[in-house]
Scaffold this motif. Structure first.
Motif, PDB file in Angstrom:
ATOM      1  N   VAL A 184      10.591   7.998   5.361  1.00  0.00           N
ATOM      2  CA  VAL A 184      10.494   9.491   6.477  1.00  0.00           C
ATOM      3  C   VAL A 184      10.622  10.356   5.435  1.00  0.00           C
ATOM      4  O   VAL A 184       9.329  11.425   5.749  1.00  0.00           O
ATOM      5  CB  VAL A 184      10.847   9.111   7.514  1.00  0.00           C
ATOM      6  CG1 VAL A 184      10.571  10.165   8.768  1.00  0.00           C
ATOM      7  CG2 VAL A 184      10.945   7.694   8.018  1.00  0.00           C
ATOM      8  N   VAL A 185      11.578  10.890   4.806  1.00  0.00           N
ATOM      9  CA  VAL A 185      11.933  12.208   4.216  1.00  0.00           C
ATOM     10  C   VAL A 185      12.103  11.635   2.558  1.00  0.00           C
ATOM     11  O   VAL A 185      12.742  10.357   2.343  1.00  0.00           O
ATOM     12  CB  VAL A 185      12.487  12.789   4.692  1.00  0.00           C
ATOM     13  CG1 VAL A 185      12.218  13.553   6.108  1.00  0.00           C
ATOM     14  CG2 VAL A 185      13.737  11.816   4.948  1.00  0.00           C
ATOM     15  N   MET A 186      12.157  12.223   1.891  1.00  0.00           N
ATOM     16  CA  MET A 186      12.553  12.215   1.051  1.00  0.00           C
ATOM     17  C   MET A 186      13.586  13.172  -0.439  1.00  0.00           C
ATOM     18  O   MET A 186      12.869  14.983   0.073  1.00  0.00           O
ATOM     19  CB  MET A 186      11.234  11.587  -0.488  1.00  0.00           C
ATOM     20  CG  MET A 186      12.196  11.617  -1.797  1.00  0.00           C
ATOM     21  SD  MET A 186      12.944   9.643  -1.992  1.00  0.00           S
ATOM     22  CE  MET A 186      12.427   8.986  -1.331  1.00  0.00           C
ATOM     23  N   GLY A 187      14.623  13.320  -0.701  1.00  0.00           N
ATOM     24  CA  GLY A 187      15.090  14.133  -1.210  1.00  0.00           C
ATOM     25  C   GLY A 187      14.784  14.360  -2.721  1.00  0.00           C
ATOM     26  O   GLY A 187      14.541  13.866  -2.963  1.00  0.00           O
ATOM     27  N   GLU A 188      15.531  16.155  -2.998  1.00  0.00           N
ATOM     28  CA  GLU A 188      15.422  16.202  -3.936  1.00  0.00           C
ATOM     29  C   GLU A 188      15.345  15.430  -5.396  1.00  0.00           C
ATOM     30  O   GLU A 188      15.330  15.395  -6.986  1.00  0.00           O
ATOM     31  CB  GLU A 188      15.584  17.460  -4.023  1.00  0.00           C
ATOM     32  CG  GLU A 188      15.188  18.355  -3.328  1.00  0.00           C
ATOM     33  CD  GLU A 188      13.469  18.517  -3.573  1.00  0.00           C
ATOM     34  OE1 GLU A 188      13.303  18.897  -5.007  1.00  0.00           O
ATOM     35  OE2 GLU A 188      12.636  19.005  -3.002  1.00  0.00           O
ATOM     36  N   ARG A 189      16.781  14.967  -5.310  1.00  0.00           N
ATOM     37  CA  ARG A 189      17.235  13.880  -6.640  1.00  0.00           C
ATOM     38  C   ARG A 189      16.804  12.432  -6.660  1.00  0.00           C
ATOM     39  O   ARG A 189      17.516  12.001  -6.684  1.00  0.00           O
ATOM     40  CB  ARG A 189      19.011  14.113  -6.112  1.00  0.00           C
ATOM     41  CG  ARG A 189      19.479  15.562  -6.295  1.00  0.00           C
ATOM     42  CD  ARG A 189      19.224  16.050  -7.214  1.00  0.00           C
ATOM     43  NE  ARG A 189      20.116  15.408  -8.566  1.00  0.00           N
ATOM     44  CZ  ARG A 189      20.583  15.877  -8.949  1.00  0.00           C
ATOM     45  NH1 ARG A 189      21.511  16.195  -8.739  1.00  0.00           N
ATOM     46  NH2 ARG A 189      20.755  14.689 -10.409  1.00  0.00           N
ATOM     47  N   THR A 190      15.764  12.738  -6.780  1.00  0.00           N
ATOM     48  CA  THR A 190      15.157  11.172  -7.328  1.00  0.00           C
ATOM     49  C   THR A 190      15.476  10.956  -8.809  1.00  0.00           C
ATOM     50  O   THR A 190      15.015   9.321  -8.784  1.00  0.00           O
ATOM     51  CB  THR A 190      13.622  11.699  -7.023  1.00  0.00           C
ATOM     52  OG1 THR A 190      12.964  12.217  -8.357  1.00  0.00           O
ATOM     53  CG2 THR A 190      12.306  11.820  -6.277  1.00  0.00           C
ATOM     54  N   ASP A 191      15.784  11.773  -9.511  1.00  0.00           N
ATOM     55  CA  ASP A 191      16.714  10.816 -10.653  1.00  0.00           C
ATOM     56  C   ASP A 191      17.915   9.960 -10.340  1.00  0.00           C
ATOM     57  O   ASP A 191      18.501   9.144 -11.411  1.00  0.00           O
ATOM     58  CB  ASP A 191      16.972  11.962 -11.410  1.00  0.00           C
ATOM     59  CG  ASP A 191      18.501  12.896 -11.091  1.00  0.00           C
ATOM     60  OD1 ASP A 191      17.944  13.053  -9.371  1.00  0.00           O
ATOM     61  OD2 ASP A 191      19.271  13.233 -11.592  1.00  0.00           O
TER      62      ASP A 191
ATOM     63  N   ILE B  18       0.783  -1.221  -0.133  1.00  0.00           N
ATOM     64  CA  ILE B  18       0.069   0.312   0.104  1.00  0.00           C
ATOM     65  C   ILE B  18       0.971   1.398  -0.122  1.00  0.00           C
ATOM     66  O   ILE B  18       1.467   1.639   1.026  1.00  0.00           O
ATOM     67  CB  ILE B  18      -1.019   0.141   1.451  1.00  0.00           C
ATOM     68  CG1 ILE B  18      -1.608  -1.190   1.509  1.00  0.00           C
ATOM     69  CG2 ILE B  18      -1.711   0.829   1.015  1.00  0.00           C
ATOM     70  CD1 ILE B  18      -2.168  -1.129   2.107  1.00  0.00           C
ATOM     71  N   SER B  19       0.610   1.795  -1.129  1.00  0.00           N
ATOM     72  CA  SER B  19       1.407   3.414  -0.497  1.00  0.00           C
ATOM     73  C   SER B  19       0.586   4.011  -2.014  1.00  0.00           C
ATOM     74  O   SER B  19       0.260   3.864  -2.910  1.00  0.00           O
ATOM     75  CB  SER B  19       2.466   2.785  -2.008  1.00  0.00           C
ATOM     76  OG  SER B  19       3.023   2.691  -3.045  1.00  0.00           O
TER      77      SER B  19
ATOM     78  N   PHE C 152      11.744   6.856  -9.900  1.00  0.00           N
ATOM     79  CA  PHE C 152      10.729   7.146  -8.454  1.00  0.00           C
ATOM     80  C   PHE C 152       9.277   7.214  -8.987  1.00  0.00           C
ATOM     81  O   PHE C 152       8.944   8.735  -9.639  1.00  0.00           O
ATOM     82  CB  PHE C 152      11.960   8.287  -7.414  1.00  0.00           C
ATOM     83  CG  PHE C 152      10.824   7.549  -6.518  1.00  0.00           C
ATOM     84  CD1 PHE C 152      11.570   6.685  -5.849  1.00  0.00           C
ATOM     85  CD2 PHE C 152      10.347   8.756  -5.432  1.00  0.00           C
ATOM     86  CE1 PHE C 152      11.500   6.581  -4.344  1.00  0.00           C
ATOM     87  CE2 PHE C 152      10.095   8.314  -4.204  1.00  0.00           C
ATOM     88  CZ  PHE C 152      10.379   6.984  -3.887  1.00  0.00           C
ATOM     89  N   PRO C 153       8.275   7.004  -8.064  1.00  0.00           N
ATOM     90  CA  PRO C 153       7.307   6.901  -8.823  1.00  0.00           C
ATOM     91  C   PRO C 153       6.280   8.157  -7.403  1.00  0.00           C
ATOM     92  O   PRO C 153       4.970   8.740  -8.040  1.00  0.00           O
ATOM     93  CB  PRO C 153       6.695   5.534  -8.120  1.00  0.00           C
ATOM     94  CG  PRO C 153       7.183   5.102  -7.136  1.00  0.00           C
ATOM     95  CD  PRO C 153       8.359   5.313  -7.187  1.00  0.00           C
TER      96      PRO C 153
END
Length: 113
Positions: free
Chosen positions: A55-62, A20-21, A69-70
């Motif tokens: 919990v946190v996501m950085g800006e560089r999802t590339d 689940i997300s 990254f979905p």
């Protein structure tokens, strides 16, 4: 065999697992939606419900190594251990787990609980 009928399908062998997300995109930000989806999954015969942890996501999802990254970096991430505790209170047979748990983001004492 002792005549006991196993109620948990996952104990009898492999079963369906639901990760689940992203429910906030369609159902809104209320965590109770995750609990309700888990209850529905259990009723439908799923053996397991899984939550991911970021919990946190950085800006560089590339730089995500598994493809695109979905999610956007600013999308909400619910804390999976707390949410799994709420799901556990609302379900009885479905197995619960995390697809990933980023241990360094939590204190050792908190994670040990």
């Amino acid at each position: 065999m002792n005549g006991h009928v196993e109620e948990n399908a996952s104990a009898a062998g492999p079963g369906l697992s639901l990760t689940i997300s992203g429910l906030h995109r369609t159902l809104g930000p209320d965590p109770r939606n995750y609990v309700e989806i888990a209850r529905i999954a259990e009723h439908a015969g799923f053996a397991q419900v899984v939550l991911a942890d970021h919990v946190v996501m950085g800006e560089r999802t590339d730089r995500y190594p598994y493809g695109a990254f979905p999610f956007e970096p600013d999308e909400p991430w619910l804390e999976p251990l707390t949410l799994l505790a709420a799901i556990a209170a609302a379900t009885s047979t479905v197995r619960l787990g995390t697809g990933i748990l980023i241990a360094p983001l939590r204190g050792a004492s908190l994670l040990a609980k």
